[in-house]
Write a protein that holds these residues in place. Structure first.
Motif, PDB file in Angstrom:
ATOM      1  N   VAL A  23       0.840  -1.201   0.000  1.00 47.03           N
ATOM      2  CA  VAL A  23       0.000   0.000   0.000  1.00 47.03           C
ATOM      3  C   VAL A  23       0.876   1.253   0.000  1.00 47.03           C
ATOM      4  N   ASN A  24       1.917   1.255   0.816  1.00 47.98           N
ATOM      5  CA  ASN A  24       2.786   2.426   0.909  1.00 47.98           C
ATOM      6  C   ASN A  24       3.641   2.626  -0.329  1.00 47.98           C
ATOM      7  N   GLU A  26       2.320   2.039  -3.154  1.00 45.98           N
ATOM      8  CA  GLU A  26       1.248   2.265  -4.120  1.00 45.98           C
ATOM      9  C   GLU A  26       1.182   1.163  -5.171  1.00 45.98           C
ATOM     10  N   LEU A  27       1.301  -0.088  -4.697  1.00 43.82           N
ATOM     11  CA  LEU A  27       1.201  -1.252  -5.570  1.00 43.82           C
ATOM     12  C   LEU A  27      -0.037  -2.060  -5.226  1.00 43.82           C
ATOM     13  N   ASN A  28      -0.677  -2.586  -6.232  1.00 46.91           N
ATOM     14  CA  ASN A  28      -1.854  -3.426  -6.065  1.00 46.91           C
ATOM     15  C   ASN A  28      -1.402  -4.873  -5.899  1.00 46.91           C
TER      16      ASN A  28
END
Length: 66
Positions: A23-24, A26-28
């Motif tokens: 999440v940090n 910014e990856l799914n």
């Protein structure tokens, strides 16, 4: 605590999980494969996988093309 992410040292809070890391960054989680200390972590376990000091995390994202 310090961990390695794709070969680079990163400092993350104690108790962080792989899910938190993604999440940090910014990856799914659905779009990447993750290995911790040389072992692939199933997507269903990423959210609960607690990181430890000096862990080595490799994150691979598939890229399509032709």
């Amino acid at each position: 605590m310090n961990i390695k992410v794709n070969g680079d040292t990163s400092n993350v809070p104690d108790g962080s999980t792989l899910g938190w890391l993604l999440v940090n960054l910014e990856l799914n989680v659905q779009a990447v494969a993750v290995a911790r200390n040389g072992e692939v972590v199933p997507r269903s376990h990423v959210a609960q996988c607690v990181l430890e000091p000096n862990d080595k995390v490799e994150i691979v994202r598939a890229v399509g093309g032709g």
